[in-house]
Design a protein around this motif. Structure first.
Motif, PDB file in Angstrom:
ATOM      1  N   LYS A 340      20.075  10.509  13.162  1.00 13.11           N
ATOM      2  CA  LYS A 340      18.920  10.381  14.068  1.00 13.11           C
ATOM      3  C   LYS A 340      17.793  11.339  13.682  1.00 13.11           C
ATOM      4  CE  LYS A 340      20.868   8.520  18.295  1.00 13.11           C
ATOM      5  NZ  LYS A 340      21.078   8.742  19.734  1.00 13.11           N
ATOM      6  N   THR A 341      18.095  12.291  12.822  1.00 11.54           N
ATOM      7  CA  THR A 341      17.070  13.290  12.483  1.00 11.54           C
ATOM      8  C   THR A 341      16.322  12.954  11.194  1.00 11.54           C
ATOM      9  OG1 THR A 341      18.529  14.693  11.134  1.00 11.54           O
ATOM     10  CG2 THR A 341      18.525  15.091  13.523  1.00 11.54           C
ATOM     11  N   ILE A 342      16.560  11.763  10.625  1.00 12.85           N
ATOM     12  CA  ILE A 342      15.834  11.393   9.394  1.00 12.85           C
ATOM     13  C   ILE A 342      15.096  10.076   9.592  1.00 12.85           C
ATOM     14  CG2 ILE A 342      17.238  12.718   7.788  1.00 12.85           C
ATOM     15  CD1 ILE A 342      18.876  10.217   7.212  1.00 12.85           C
ATOM     16  N   TRP A 343      14.157   9.781   8.676  1.00 15.10           N
ATOM     17  CA  TRP A 343      13.282   8.627   8.861  1.00 15.10           C
ATOM     18  C   TRP A 343      13.772   7.394   8.096  1.00 15.10           C
ATOM     19  CZ3 TRP A 343      11.749  12.896   5.880  1.00 15.10           C
ATOM     20  CH2 TRP A 343      11.535  12.643   4.537  1.00 15.10           C
ATOM     21  N   TRP A 344      14.964   7.452   7.595  1.00 13.04           N
ATOM     22  CA  TRP A 344      15.525   6.265   6.948  1.00 13.04           C
ATOM     23  C   TRP A 344      16.940   6.048   7.489  1.00 13.04           C
ATOM     24  CZ3 TRP A 344      14.973  10.982   4.470  1.00 13.04           C
ATOM     25  CH2 TRP A 344      16.095  11.562   3.886  1.00 13.04           C
ATOM     26  N   ASN A 345      17.490   4.881   7.197  1.00 14.04           N
ATOM     27  CA  ASN A 345      18.812   4.527   7.705  1.00 14.04           C
ATOM     28  C   ASN A 345      19.839   4.677   6.592  1.00 14.04           C
ATOM     29  OD1 ASN A 345      17.541   3.766  10.125  1.00 14.04           O
ATOM     30  ND2 ASN A 345      17.237   1.674   9.401  1.00 14.04           N
ATOM     31  N   PRO A 346      20.593   5.754   6.596  1.00 10.25           N
ATOM     32  CA  PRO A 346      21.541   5.939   5.505  1.00 10.25           C
ATOM     33  C   PRO A 346      22.653   4.897   5.553  1.00 10.25           C
ATOM     34  CG  PRO A 346      21.895   7.578   7.223  1.00 10.25           C
ATOM     35  CD  PRO A 346      20.653   6.835   7.598  1.00 10.25           C
ATOM     36  N   ALA A 347      22.948   4.331   4.397  1.00 12.98           N
ATOM     37  CA  ALA A 347      24.098   3.421   4.303  1.00 12.98           C
ATOM     38  C   ALA A 347      25.336   4.290   4.121  1.00 12.98           C
ATOM     39  CB  ALA A 347      23.912   2.488   3.111  1.00 12.98           C
ATOM     40  N   ALA A 348      26.337   4.063   4.955  1.00 15.14           N
ATOM     41  CA  ALA A 348      27.534   4.915   4.882  1.00 15.14           C
ATOM     42  C   ALA A 348      28.180   4.805   3.502  1.00 15.14           C
ATOM     43  CB  ALA A 348      28.521   4.533   5.974  1.00 15.14           C
ATOM     44  N   GLY A 349      28.290   3.576   2.994  1.00 13.54           N
ATOM     45  CA  GLY A 349      28.819   3.385   1.639  1.00 13.54           C
ATOM     46  C   GLY A 349      30.277   3.788   1.493  1.00 13.54           C
ATOM     47  N   VAL A 350      31.085   3.522   2.543  1.00 13.55           N
ATOM     48  CA  VAL A 350      32.494   3.946   2.482  1.00 13.55           C
ATOM     49  C   VAL A 350      33.451   2.824   2.896  1.00 13.55           C
ATOM     50  CG1 VAL A 350      32.160   6.436   2.647  1.00 13.55           C
ATOM     51  CG2 VAL A 350      32.202   5.073   4.751  1.00 13.55           C
ATOM     52  N   THR A 351      33.142   1.595   2.509  1.00 16.05           N
ATOM     53  CA  THR A 351      34.108   0.513   2.706  1.00 16.05           C
ATOM     54  C   THR A 351      35.321   0.805   1.818  1.00 16.05           C
ATOM     55  OG1 THR A 351      33.207  -0.760   0.893  1.00 16.05           O
ATOM     56  CG2 THR A 351      32.264  -1.184   3.083  1.00 16.05           C
ATOM     57  N   PRO A 352      36.435   0.119   2.024  1.00 12.99           N
ATOM     58  CA  PRO A 352      37.589   0.352   1.129  1.00 12.99           C
ATOM     59  C   PRO A 352      37.199   0.203  -0.342  1.00 12.99           C
ATOM     60  CG  PRO A 352      38.253  -0.973   3.020  1.00 12.99           C
ATOM     61  CD  PRO A 352      36.768  -0.827   3.114  1.00 12.99           C
ATOM     62  N   GLU A 353      36.383  -0.795  -0.644  1.00 18.25           N
ATOM     63  CA  GLU A 353      35.962  -1.022  -2.030  1.00 18.25           C
ATOM     64  C   GLU A 353      35.114   0.161  -2.538  1.00 18.25           C
ATOM     65  OE1 GLU A 353      33.296  -4.301  -2.308  1.00 18.25           O
ATOM     66  OE2 GLU A 353      33.564  -4.559  -4.471  1.00 18.25           O
ATOM     67  N   CYS A 354      34.207   0.630  -1.684  1.00 23.80           N
ATOM     68  CA  CYS A 354      33.356   1.764  -2.071  1.00 23.80           C
ATOM     69  C   CYS A 354      34.210   3.027  -2.265  1.00 23.80           C
ATOM     70  CB  CYS A 354      32.299   2.039  -1.006  1.00 23.80           C
ATOM     71  SG  CYS A 354      31.021   0.785  -0.905  1.00 23.80           S
TER      72      CYS A 354
END
Lengths: 502, 86
Positions: A340-354
């Motif tokens: 909530k403190t940044i101006w972009w939406n970080p992609a978690a990027g932690v699916t099982p495949e990731c």
């Protein structure tokens, strides 16, 4: 009338030195502004810029570059590339524009200082073009995202970020102010063009252009390529300046400037480029990991440039390379948790495949960073998103202005590196950040990190809501998970349970 | 009784956090305040264990019943919170 070849007149035409009659040379070129380290002006005459161009040539080429970039943008204006791109790609664009666009104006100011106070005519000549380059870059990178504001309000942060007290914007500003807004001409040549640009941004822009093309965002690819060709030219201002300093017995001074600049630049790249490459970029578009990128370009290429110039590797080189394994993973976790403190939406990027990809690229990831993500994933699966948001502030490094963080889980090595100076305790992320402070404490001592401001009562009300308001983030601009946590569905064992959750 | 900010360096977590506590708090209460921001958020709970407090880098823990105001801990000092056998 036959025209002379450039090589026949260039050296004479660009030699704009003169003998001052009305003021002393020292008054015209005070050492505090030139940063010549006492190397007299005559010694700078051998400064030989590797890239030579004339003003007509420059204008002709730049005009073609601008025409190319703008025509690609116009041609693709009605395409649905933006709408169809992965939200992770949008986050890369937002983080990039917000953290760099207005910074290009700062770079223009730094180039202008070299134009005025550079000791060598060649430096002043190249910096004139560099100054024009940076102005172009600022305008391009403000204009392109402006078109996207109607689609997504967060793109407004291309304009807005530098004018706020948002913590990541403070981190970028603090670094760029240090490297080229508040430095002499020679220091700027070394810290901006050699360390920051040759070492990092030139490489970064090459990689970013390739990523954009891979993603199908040809508008951004052409923009970034257009900028990169300028960077690769004006980034060459610093090398000859280093040669002059070294040849005149100022190697230690030059080395220190390089060491400070690389240390500071590495932090920015770790927090901006690291998560972009290893988490935000969809897995099918990843060419190499951030660590591989750093090893190839920074260790493989830049290290050679340092040695060839006669410099040593920075004293912390091995420590920095060790950080390639983990620092950006820690920064990513912080960006996502305090999203909530940044101006972009970080992609978690932690699916099982990731996670399998991360484990392959960074052996041990599951046993360290994966442990934190396990808890986060379980909370999301249990419908406890509230536990994936913070209720307090992270402690910020008094040098990088980025949260102090490192390896969690079974590799836990998080540590504060404090320093007492004139009755105040400063906190640092590493020995290197603390070393930078110690090189010039007077320069850094008065800056208050966001946490320092919070504790001093400058942020009211003293709550997380108060902090968000202080940072200038409206509800529509605050970051959220790029995929609205949809990635967690991959962990639901039963498809029926998945449907029920929807 | 006074508000007292400390830095929590919680075992297995990834980041230092600001935690407001009170000089009247015991070390167990300080540990609970720090745990609120780490355990169950990014650090898995360890049922049956207690969380002990020590100065960063120290070998010895503060006594669990010691009140913060009676220790030599300074505001914004980094404290380590470690899972221990009860």
């Amino acid at each position: 009338m036959p025209m002379l070849e450039r090589a026949e007149w260039y050296d004479i035409a660009r030699d704009t030195n003169w003998t001052p009659k009305y003021v002393s040379p020292e008054a015209l070129f005070p050492d505090v502004m030139t940063g010549a380290q006492g190397v007299e002006m005559a010694k700078w005459q051998c400064y030989d810029e590797p890239y030579k161009t004339s003003y007509p040539e420059y204008v002709r080429v730049q005009r073609e570059k601008d025409a190319g970039a703008y025509s690609v943008k116009a041609a693709l204006e009605r395409s649905n590339i933006f709408a169809s791109a992965d939200p992770g790609w949008h986050s890369i664009l937002k983080a990039h524009y917000g953290s760099l666009a207005v910074g290009e104006y700062a770079a223009m100011s730094g180039e202008a200082r070299m134009v005025r106070f550079g000791q060598a005519p060649g430096m002043r000549n190249m910096a004139t073009f560099g100054m024009l380059d940076e102005n172009r870059h600022a305008q391009l990178q403000l204009y392109y995202p402006h078109d996207l504001v109607s689609k997504d309000r967060q793109f407004d942060w291309a304009q807005k970020a530098y004018h706020t007290n948002e913590w990541a914007a403070i981190a970028v500003r603090h670094t760029l102010d240090d490297l080229f807004m508040a430095r002499s001409a020679t220091e700027t040549a070394i810290m901006l063009t050699f360390a920051f640009e040759t070492g990092f941004t030139n490489m970064q822009f090459l990689g970013l252009a390739a990523d954009a093309a891979e993603t199908g965002d040809y508008t951004f690819a052409s923009l970034v390529s257009s900028i990169q060709t300028d960077e690769s030219r004006h980034a060459q201002i610093g090398g000859p300046a280093l040669e002059v300093l070294i040849a005149n017995g100022r190697k230690a001074e030059a080395q220190k400037l390089v060491d400070i600049a690389i240390a500071r630049t590495w932090r920015l790249f770790a927090i901006l480029t690291g998560p972009s490459m290893d988490y935000y970029t969809p897995i099918e578009h990843r060419k190499q990991s951030f660590k591989e990128f750093m090893q190839e370009w920074i260790v493989g290429q830049f290290e050679r440039s340092l040695i060839e110039l006669g410099l040593d590797l920075p004293w912390y080189w091995d420590k920095m390379i060790a950080e390639f394994e983990y620092q950006h993973h820690a920064y990513h976790l912080g960006l996502w948790y305090w999203r909530k403190t940044i101006w972009w939406n970080p992609a978690a990027g932690v699916t099982p495949e990731c996670r399998a990809w991360l484990e392959e690229k960074y052996p041990g990831w599951n046993d360290t960073f994966g442990k934190c993500w396990d808890v986060i994933t379980d909370n999301l699966l249990a419908g406890r998103e509230d536990l994936t948001h913070p209720e307090t502030l992270p402690v910020l490094c008094n040098m990088s202005q980025i949260p102090i963080c490192a390896i969690p889980g079974n590799g836990w090595n998080v540590k504060d590196y404090p320093l007492e100076y004139e009755g105040r305790t400063y906190h640092f992320n590493s020995e290197v950040d603390r070393w930078v402070f110690e090189q010039d404490p007077i320069r850094y001592r008065d800056h208050m990190s966001l946490v320092d401001r919070f504790l001093a009562g400058e942020i009211q009300p003293p709550t997380l809501a108060g902090v968000l308001a202080y940072m200038g983030l409206s509800a529509a601009e605050m970051g959220d998970d790029a995929h609205k946590n949809a990635w967690v569905d991959a962990f639901r064992p039963d498809p029926l349970a998945k449907n029920a959750a929807e | 009784m006074a508000l007292f900010p400390i830095i929590s360096n919680f075992q297995y977590d990834f980041v230092l956090q600001l935690v407001p506590v009170d000089t009247d708090n015991t070390m167990d209460e300080v540990a609970a305040a720090a745990a609120h921001h780490s355990v169950g958020r990014r650090v898995a709970p360890q049922p049956g264990k207690v969380i002990r407090v020590r100065r960063q880098g120290a070998a010895e823990f503060y006594p669990r019943t010691a009140r913060l105001g009676t220790t030599d801990i300074k505001p914004m000092e980094a404290l380590e919170f470690i899972f221990c056998e009860a």
